[in-house]
Write a protein that holds these residues in place. Structure first.
Motif, PDB file in Angstrom:
ATOM      1  N   HIS A  81       0.813  -1.221   0.000  1.00 36.29           N
ATOM      2  CA  HIS A  81       0.000   0.000   0.000  1.00 36.29           C
ATOM      3  C   HIS A  81       0.847   1.272   0.000  1.00 36.29           C
ATOM      4  CE1 HIS A  81      -3.909  -1.663  -0.107  1.00 36.29           C
ATOM      5  NE2 HIS A  81      -4.504  -0.659   0.492  1.00 36.29           N
ATOM      6  N   GLY A  82       2.119   1.122   0.320  1.00 34.14           N
ATOM      7  CA  GLY A  82       3.002   2.283   0.275  1.00 34.14           C
ATOM      8  C   GLY A  82       3.107   2.884  -1.116  1.00 34.14           C
ATOM      9  N   VAL A  83       2.981   2.051  -2.155  1.00 31.39           N
ATOM     10  CA  VAL A  83       3.084   2.570  -3.518  1.00 31.39           C
ATOM     11  C   VAL A  83       1.885   3.449  -3.853  1.00 31.39           C
ATOM     12  CG1 VAL A  83       1.953   0.630  -4.718  1.00 31.39           C
ATOM     13  CG2 VAL A  83       3.695   1.948  -5.884  1.00 31.39           C
ATOM     14  N   PHE A  84       0.690   3.105  -3.376  1.00 38.59           N
ATOM     15  CA  PHE A  84      -0.486   3.934  -3.633  1.00 38.59           C
ATOM     16  C   PHE A  84      -0.384   5.260  -2.883  1.00 38.59           C
ATOM     17  CE2 PHE A  84      -2.333  -0.529  -3.702  1.00 38.59           C
ATOM     18  CZ  PHE A  84      -2.204  -0.650  -5.079  1.00 38.59           C
ATOM     19  N   PHE A  85       0.100   5.194  -1.657  1.00 39.79           N
ATOM     20  CA  PHE A  85       0.324   6.399  -0.855  1.00 39.79           C
ATOM     21  C   PHE A  85       1.302   7.337  -1.557  1.00 39.79           C
ATOM     22  CE2 PHE A  85       2.416   8.767   2.563  1.00 39.79           C
ATOM     23  CZ  PHE A  85       1.357   9.131   3.391  1.00 39.79           C
ATOM     24  N   ALA A  91       1.691  12.790  -7.471  1.00 43.62           N
ATOM     25  CA  ALA A  91       0.770  13.528  -8.339  1.00 43.62           C
ATOM     26  C   ALA A  91       0.550  14.941  -7.798  1.00 43.62           C
ATOM     27  CB  ALA A  91      -0.558  12.783  -8.445  1.00 43.62           C
ATOM     28  N   HIS A  92       0.344  15.056  -6.501  1.00 44.24           N
ATOM     29  CA  HIS A  92       0.171  16.384  -5.898  1.00 44.24           C
ATOM     30  C   HIS A  92       1.509  17.126  -5.855  1.00 44.24           C
ATOM     31  CE1 HIS A  92      -1.563  18.932  -2.353  1.00 44.24           C
ATOM     32  NE2 HIS A  92      -1.462  19.610  -3.479  1.00 44.24           N
ATOM     33  N   GLY A  93       2.587  16.365  -5.619  1.00 51.14           N
ATOM     34  CA  GLY A  93       3.900  16.990  -5.522  1.00 51.14           C
ATOM     35  C   GLY A  93       4.328  17.682  -6.802  1.00 51.14           C
ATOM     36  N   LEU A 137      -7.135  15.040  -9.914  1.00 56.41           N
ATOM     37  CA  LEU A 137      -7.693  13.930 -10.686  1.00 56.41           C
ATOM     38  C   LEU A 137      -6.675  12.795 -10.766  1.00 56.41           C
ATOM     39  CD1 LEU A 137     -10.214  13.108 -12.339  1.00 56.41           C
ATOM     40  CD2 LEU A 137      -9.070  14.035 -14.361  1.00 56.41           C
ATOM     41  N   LEU A 138      -5.403  13.150 -10.966  1.00 61.58           N
ATOM     42  CA  LEU A 138      -4.354  12.140 -11.013  1.00 61.58           C
ATOM     43  C   LEU A 138      -4.185  11.455  -9.665  1.00 61.58           C
ATOM     44  CD1 LEU A 138      -1.515  13.847 -13.118  1.00 61.58           C
ATOM     45  CD2 LEU A 138      -3.166  12.115 -13.863  1.00 61.58           C
ATOM     46  N   VAL A 139      -4.373  12.210  -8.590  1.00 57.45           N
ATOM     47  CA  VAL A 139      -4.270  11.634  -7.248  1.00 57.45           C
ATOM     48  C   VAL A 139      -5.223  10.462  -7.094  1.00 57.45           C
ATOM     49  CG1 VAL A 139      -4.809  12.091  -4.807  1.00 57.45           C
ATOM     50  CG2 VAL A 139      -3.414  13.715  -6.105  1.00 57.45           C
ATOM     51  N   VAL A 140      -6.396  10.575  -7.685  1.00 56.67           N
ATOM     52  CA  VAL A 140      -7.406   9.516  -7.598  1.00 56.67           C
ATOM     53  C   VAL A 140      -7.181   8.451  -8.671  1.00 56.67           C
ATOM     54  CG1 VAL A 140      -9.872   9.018  -7.793  1.00 56.67           C
ATOM     55  CG2 VAL A 140      -9.100  11.047  -6.551  1.00 56.67           C
ATOM     56  N   LEU A 141      -6.929   8.891  -9.904  1.00 54.72           N
ATOM     57  CA  LEU A 141      -6.877   7.960 -11.031  1.00 54.72           C
ATOM     58  C   LEU A 141      -5.637   7.074 -11.039  1.00 54.72           C
ATOM     59  CD1 LEU A 141      -8.232  10.053 -14.062  1.00 54.72           C
ATOM     60  CD2 LEU A 141      -9.381   8.226 -12.791  1.00 54.72           C
ATOM     61  N   VAL A 142      -4.475   7.636 -10.755  1.00 57.46           N
ATOM     62  CA  VAL A 142      -3.240   6.853 -10.885  1.00 57.46           C
ATOM     63  C   VAL A 142      -3.220   5.668  -9.908  1.00 57.46           C
ATOM     64  CG1 VAL A 142      -0.728   6.911 -10.693  1.00 57.46           C
ATOM     65  CG2 VAL A 142      -1.925   8.777 -11.842  1.00 57.46           C
ATOM     66  N   PRO A 143      -3.428   5.878  -8.597  1.00 59.44           N
ATOM     67  CA  PRO A 143      -3.486   4.696  -7.717  1.00 59.44           C
ATOM     68  C   PRO A 143      -4.668   3.788  -8.043  1.00 59.44           C
ATOM     69  CG  PRO A 143      -3.228   6.726  -6.448  1.00 59.44           C
ATOM     70  CD  PRO A 143      -3.570   7.125  -7.839  1.00 59.44           C
ATOM     71  N   ALA A 268      -6.999   1.642  -2.441  1.00 64.11           N
ATOM     72  CA  ALA A 268      -5.851   2.295  -3.078  1.00 64.11           C
ATOM     73  C   ALA A 268      -6.110   3.783  -3.283  1.00 64.11           C
ATOM     74  CB  ALA A 268      -5.547   1.625  -4.413  1.00 64.11           C
ATOM     75  N   VAL A 269      -7.333   4.133  -3.677  1.00 63.45           N
ATOM     76  CA  VAL A 269      -7.683   5.544  -3.890  1.00 63.45           C
ATOM     77  C   VAL A 269      -7.606   6.311  -2.575  1.00 63.45           C
ATOM     78  CG1 VAL A 269      -9.581   7.105  -4.477  1.00 63.45           C
ATOM     79  CG2 VAL A 269      -9.072   5.145  -5.949  1.00 63.45           C
ATOM     80  N   LEU A 270      -8.145   5.740  -1.507  1.00 61.31           N
ATOM     81  CA  LEU A 270      -8.079   6.395  -0.200  1.00 61.31           C
ATOM     82  C   LEU A 270      -6.627   6.589   0.235  1.00 61.31           C
ATOM     83  CD1 LEU A 270     -10.962   4.606   1.760  1.00 61.31           C
ATOM     84  CD2 LEU A 270     -10.968   6.922   0.805  1.00 61.31           C
ATOM     85  N   CYS A 271      -5.803   5.591  -0.042  1.00 63.44           N
ATOM     86  CA  CYS A 271      -4.385   5.681   0.303  1.00 63.44           C
ATOM     87  C   CYS A 271      -3.701   6.776  -0.518  1.00 63.44           C
ATOM     88  CB  CYS A 271      -3.715   4.333   0.055  1.00 63.44           C
ATOM     89  SG  CYS A 271      -2.502   3.881   1.294  1.00 63.44           S
ATOM     90  N   GLY A 272      -4.063   6.885  -1.800  1.00 63.54           N
ATOM     91  CA  GLY A 272      -3.503   7.937  -2.642  1.00 63.54           C
ATOM     92  C   GLY A 272      -3.886   9.324  -2.163  1.00 63.54           C
TER      93      GLY A 272
END
Length: 374
Positions: A81-85, A91-93, A137-143, A268-272
């Protein structure tokens, strides 16, 4: 006919639990206000360091909650789950890096790390990341997309148990190695840092930090209520059926694939989102966030607090990271040994975690014959 061995009426948070949630939310919500109102040295003043630290803990708590949804209620132990985080954080960075503008060391249209590495333009995958809405949007979509694709092939192939845990750990390790490379456009070892603005506001200003803190608190509370709504619904009962007896669930006509895929992707989305909230408060995101050790720590948070309870992982995240903050200051070389010892002791003596211990003590108190006689 076989039936699911599940309660007909899923249990909800008890009244004391609801009171505790409300009280903790109010107290946590007041802390940044005290930081803004009272100057340093005042008895009611809360330091900016404390605000940043608790904000970080809330992001960790949200990640632990997301993990509990798949591990505690569906029986899927993820060590990745670290990868989704981290993906949510990256994405935000990148939006935060582009918001620096010409205030970097090289005063270029490109971030400093790209200038230093002789990049001439942004790679295609950072297209439109100068827009906040697109970055979110990427924060949600990518993970979410990564989890969906990975989960579809893994669950369709009936990979489960320790084998699934191993391949999730391999996934996060592979991504960590990829992001460590300087030629991939992710900042290499240093990652993204030196943020200056978010939505035009100075990111280091106390008022901005207070807003970020309160937004994190709102997302943590919202995630808790969302997860509670899921696990107390018919969907939640099916997920618990997957955990307790997947073969029996299939026998009565359910296809576990789509239920597992849904909860895995949502987790995964929540973790992202937790990772995206983490980055502006901590001020950096780098590949070390994808370290397999970080994913294992998330498992420890959930186990210490009490998996399969929603509140337990939140308690565990605050408890373990609070101990880590103190331990790394007092005994910096011994923290990993202490963490391993904590996990062993919890596994042996507190299999239901801190929350399970509290419930056990309450049951013993109610059944104490001496108190009943009194």
């Amino acid at each position: 006919m076989s039936t699911l061995n599940l309660p007909l009426k899923p249990s909800l948070f008890s009244r004391p639990a609801w009171i505790g949630i409300v009280v903790c939310t109010v107290i946590l919500g007041l802390l940044p206000i005290l930081n803004l109102i009272f100057p340093a040295g005042h008895p009611l003043s809360i330091s900016s360091y404390t605000i940043a630290l608790i904000g970080k803990f809330m992001c960790y708590a949200m990640a632990a909650l997301a993990l509990d949804l798949v591990w505690g209620y569906t029986g899927i132990l993820s060590l990745g789950h670290g990868v989704f985080f981290a993906l949510g954080g990256y994405a935000h960075g990148m939006y935060l890096m582009r918001a620096i503008g010409h205030d970097g060391v090289y005063q270029s249209d490109l971030p400093d790390f790209m200038v230093f590495l002789n990049w001439k333009a942004y790679p295609w995958y950072w297209w439109m990341t100068e827009h906040f809405w697109f970055a979110m949007l990427l924060v949600v979509l990518v993970p979410g997309v990564l989890a969906f694709v990975f989960g579809y092939f893994a669950f369709r192939s009936r990979i489960k148990g320790v084998y699934f845990s191993i391949i999730t750990q391999a996934m996060t390790f592979a991504f960590m190695l990829l992001f460590f490379r300087n030629d991939t456009g992710f900042g290499g070892n240093n990652g993204f840092t030196d943020f200056k603005r978010i939505l035009g506001f100075t990111i280091t200003a106390p008022s901005t930090k207070a807003v970020l803190y309160l937004v994190t608190l709102a997302f943590l509370l919202g995630s808790l209520l969302l997860c509670r709504a899921i696990v107390t619904s018919k969907l939640g009962r099916v997920l618990q059926g997957v955990r307790d007896s997947e073969s029996r669930l299939m026998f009565i006509g359910y296809n576990p694939l789509w239920f597992k895929l849904f909860v895995w992707t949502l987790s995964a989305v929540l973790c992202g989102i937790a990772g995206a909230l983490y980055v502006p408060q901590v001020g950096i995101i780098n590949p070390s966030e994808m370290s397999p050790a970080n994913s294992i720590e998330m498992v420890i948070w959930a186990a210490v607090g009490g998996r399969g309870s929603l509140l337990g992982p939140i308690i565990g995240a605050f408890t373990v990271n609070g101990l880590k903050s103190w331990f790394t200051a007092a005994f910096p070389d011994l923290w990993l040994y202490a963490l391993g010892l904590i996990f062993i002791l919890v596994t042996l003596f507190l299999p239901q975690g801190i929350l399970g211990l509290i419930k056990k003590l309450k049951r013993q108190e109610k059944s104490d014959p001496s108190k009943e006689a009194a």
